[in-house]
Design an enzyme around this catalytic site. Structure first.
Site, short mmCIF file in Angstrom:
data_model
loop_
_atom_site.label_atom_id
_atom_site.label_comp_id
_atom_site.label_asym_id
_atom_site.label_seq_id
_atom_site.Cartn_x
_atom_site.Cartn_y
_atom_site.Cartn_z
N LYS A 49 0.83 -1.22 0.00
CA LYS A 49 0.00 0.00 0.00
C LYS A 49 0.86 1.26 0.00
CE LYS A 49 -1.61 0.97 4.00
NZ LYS A 49 -0.69 2.11 4.32
N THR A 50 1.85 1.32 0.86
CA THR A 50 2.70 2.50 0.95
C THR A 50 3.46 2.73 -0.35
OG1 THR A 50 2.95 2.19 3.34
CG2 THR A 50 4.58 3.57 2.24
N ASP A 240 -4.07 8.24 3.13
CA ASP A 240 -3.62 6.91 3.53
C ASP A 240 -4.53 6.37 4.64
OD1 ASP A 240 -2.04 4.65 3.66
OD2 ASP A 240 -0.51 5.57 4.94
N GLU A 241 -4.62 5.04 4.76
CA GLU A 241 -5.40 4.37 5.82
C GLU A 241 -6.81 4.95 5.92
OE1 GLU A 241 -4.32 1.78 7.11
OE2 GLU A 241 -2.16 1.83 7.45
N GLN A 271 -9.61 -4.24 7.16
CA GLN A 271 -8.82 -3.93 8.35
C GLN A 271 -9.37 -2.72 9.10
OE1 GLN A 271 -4.40 -4.60 8.10
NE2 GLN A 271 -4.79 -4.70 5.90
N ARG A 643 -1.05 -11.01 10.24
CA ARG A 643 0.21 -10.57 10.85
C ARG A 643 1.28 -11.65 10.67
NH1 ARG A 643 -0.48 -6.29 9.80
NH2 ARG A 643 -2.36 -7.11 8.85
#
Length: 688
Positions: A49-50, A240-241, A271, A643
């Site tokens: 994503k980043t 973002d997010e 998420q 995770r």
């Protein structure tokens, strides 16, 4: 003779061109090079994503967009800085004019320029939570409310309430009904304090953290010329997010993007797990409704986990109705090791299994730092902390506070320590200072009176230092049969405003230690909480419900101890072992990670254990009646699974101690039943 030298602005275009097709996978490339307009990027866990967001910024700059026309909104300033550093490494351009940072930092920057439009000077003070609490408590006093007379919420709790009102944009009455129903009878008083607080901030040229959003939005809504200025400046907005934004943050973005509509939001609806602190899941879910012409891209190539773990993750989230459907695909090769599904007898056996498997993994070359045990609620790790301490396995808790070191746990156990050892000065002081009107000086005077009474009764010497701070009580200090704590407490002089609760304390001490003989620890905890501590917790803690849940589980945990001294010794054992291990842990930097799933979001580990996967624990009992809440619990489970990079263990105890009912059978989590049997390996655990 001096020479004049002029610094030229670095060019915003460059002969260096990025080969986007070589740097990005096909899904990332499509999103990065999309034409202007509203864009929603659903970026699955571990999908880069980043990287996608960073290359989008670079793509805009390379195509001639002035950095000053770009606004990059992230959830930490560090994230924004890291993205901009990556951009400048990709392109040798001066991107210093680009606005990047958190919503709050951008709001602060705008208000410094234009706050006079709201009656604030540019030098306004930003209060931290401690300053905010102090100001609110000053306002409470000026409103003629004495918290020592009525159970009125403390400054911290009021700050939390006011914060929710701002970030959710809900009326105070609705907010109280939904999150703090026990304060509804105080609605008028809380409303009055809120209004006074707003006036006080204005008078002192101060803002709290939430004002940086609320005042910015309010200014934009009231002053169109200012809004138009920033609409023209920020021609491209990237967020973002986005799944973690609250209502006010989404409103700010929509307001600034109203005309040009060049807004790219990146996030993962699967998420979205922070509704409890104000995040609004509908922001990302309804983005295509607010922007009907939005382009929607899905990035589903996962670079983190092995295929076997991703198969379980895809199955785990499939049952949610409210979601953007996607399928995570692995870029890593198979390890031919399926995630383990492990049924254990009870919580103690679950802790033994995790501890033993952790030691085996370490022997196999897995660093303890790369192992995590994740759980739904802090108290789920109670037995595990005890087991790890017994085995000398170093561990660290993401929250930074171990279960038995939390304030509410130490508060309640101070009552137990005191009746087990009436000479414990530390426990006495902590216990009495929970009552209204009793501070340090009054507590000290009361202790001197109590210690003198003990000496007269032949229990200790008032002249000795009889403080016992370790938490371990000596049975030899017990006052003996027929002793009445209540009778002696009622004979002591206390401030008038404390008399009512002091009387309640006296009766409670006699209830938990009738005739001077302590009841079983579990019974004592229940009595203390119901008689005294529950009301105290409501007005003093912002997360009252979670703390009450911890205390209920402490009572359940204590059922295995019939003797109060054994119970207190076990608590001291954990604390002392942890204290001794701390220097070594700091030195070698190796420890197993214990964390709630919420606090583990964004992290990854070689091996992950997800424990207490039973209905009522994970998902929590509070979520079982509402589909929306249950779906968030399922998203939380999905976050836990994703995770893990290499190994995943899903464990559930079949029996659980329950307050007053003995051992009760536990149903495996409904989330486990939604995972096809062929995707996991069933581990049969037996004792030798």
């Amino acid at each position: 003779m001096s020479r004049q030298y002029t610094l030229q602005r670095a060019p915003t275009s460059t002969s260096v061109h990025i080969d986007y097709a070589a740097e990005l996978n096909e899904q990332q490339l499509t999103a990065v090079t999309a034409p202007p307009g509203p864009i929603l990027v659903i970026a699955g866990a571990g999908s880069g994503k980043t990287r996608t967001l960073t290359y989008r910024v670079a793509y805009l700059l390379e195509n001639g967009i002035d950095p000053r026309n770009i606004l990059l909104l992230t959830f930490t300033n560090k994230a924004a800085r890291e993205m901009l550093v990556r951009v400048t490494n990709l392109l040798p351009v001066d991107a210093s004019g680009l606005w990047g940072g958190t919503f709050h930092s951008v709001g602060n920057r705008i208000l410094r320029r234009h706050g006079t439009a709201l009656g604030y000077s540019g030098g306004f003070t930003i209060m931290d939570r401690e300053d905010q609490k102090d100001l609110i408590e000053t306002v409470v006093a000026s409103a003629g409310i004495d918290p020592k007379v009525i159970r009125f919420p403390k400054g911290d709790v009021l700050a939390e309430i006011f914060s929710f009102v701002v970030n959710t944009e809900k009326p105070l009455e609705q907010l109280l009904a939904e999150k703090f129903p026990y304060f509804l009878p105080l609605l008028d008083k809380i409303q009055d304090v809120h209004e006074r607080y707003e006036k006080k901030k204005k008078a002192t040229n101060s803002m709290d953290f939430d004002d940086l959003l609320q005042k910015t939005l309010s200014m934009f809504q009231q002053h169109e010329p200012i809004t138009e200025f920033y609409r023209r400046q920020f021609r491209f907005i990237l967020v973002d997010e986005y799944q973690d934004t609250n209502k006010i943050q989404a409103d700010l973005v929509d307001l600034l993007a109203r005309d040009h509509r060049n807004v790219m939001v990146v996030g993962d609806d699967a998420q979205s797990i922070y509704s409890w602190c104000g995040a609004n899941f509908q922001n990302i879910l309804e983005f295509p409704k607010r922007y009907p012409d939005a382009q929607v891209f899905k990035i589903e190539m996962n670079y983190r986990s092995v295929p076997e773990i991703l198969d379980v993750a895809n199955a785990a989230i499939a049952a949610n109705l409210q979601q953007f459907r996607k399928h995570l695909s692995a870029t890593r090769e198979s390890k031919a090791l399926k995630p383990a599904l492990v049924a254990l007898n009870d919580g103690a056996e679950q802790a033994q299994f995790v501890a033993q498997r952790v030691l085996e993994l370490r022997d196999e070359g897995v660093d303890l730092n790369d192992i995590a045990v994740l759980y739904r609620a802090h108290y789920h790790a109670l037995e595990l902390q005890l087991e790890l301490s017994r085995r000398g396995i170093p561990y660290q808790i993401t929250s930074g506070i171990r279960f038995f070191e939390q304030a509410h746990i130490k508060d309640v156990t101070s009552f137990i320590r005191f009746v087990a050892n009436p000479r414990d000065e530390v426990a006495f002081n902590r216990m009495v200072k929970l009552l209204p009107g009793i501070g340090n000086r009054t507590a000290e005077n009361l202790w001197q009176a109590w210690a003198a009474g003990l000496a007269v009764a032949g229990i200790g010497d008032a002249g000795e230092n009889i403080s016992v701070s370790s938490g371990v009580s000596d049975p030899g200090y017990s006052p003996g049969p027929g002793y009445s704590f209540g009778e002696r407490f009622l004979a002591m002089n206390v401030p008038a405003k404390s008399k009512k609760m002091w009387t309640q304390l006296a009766h409670t001490l006699d209830e938990i230690a009738p005739g001077g003989e302590p009841n079983p620890p579990s019974e004592m905890i229940t009595s203390i909480v119901e008689a005294i501590y529950d009301d105290y917790a409501k007005v003093n803690f912002t997360n009252y419900e979670l703390r009450r849940e911890d205390l209920d589980q402490l009572a359940v945990f204590a059922r295995q101890f019939k003797d109060v001294h054994e119970f207190l010794a076990q608590l001291a054992l954990i604390s002392n072992v942890d204290a001794e291990a701390a220097p070594a842990q700091t030195r070698d930097k190796e420890a197993v990670n214990l964390s709630t799933v919420h606090q583990a979001k964004g992290l990854e580990f070689h091996t992950v254990f997800v424990i207490w996967l039973t209905d009522g624990m994970f998902p929590s009992s509070r979520s079982l009646d509402t589909r929306e809440v249950l779906e968030e619990e399922r998203r939380l489970f999905y976050v836990a699974i994703t995770r893990a990079r290499d190994e995943l263990y899903l464990t559930y105890p079949q029996l659980r101690l329950s307050g007053g009912f003995g051992d009760v059978f536990q149903r495996p989590s409904r989330f486990l039943q939604e995972i096809p049997n062929e995707l996991v390996e069933d581990w049969q655990v037996r004792k030798v």
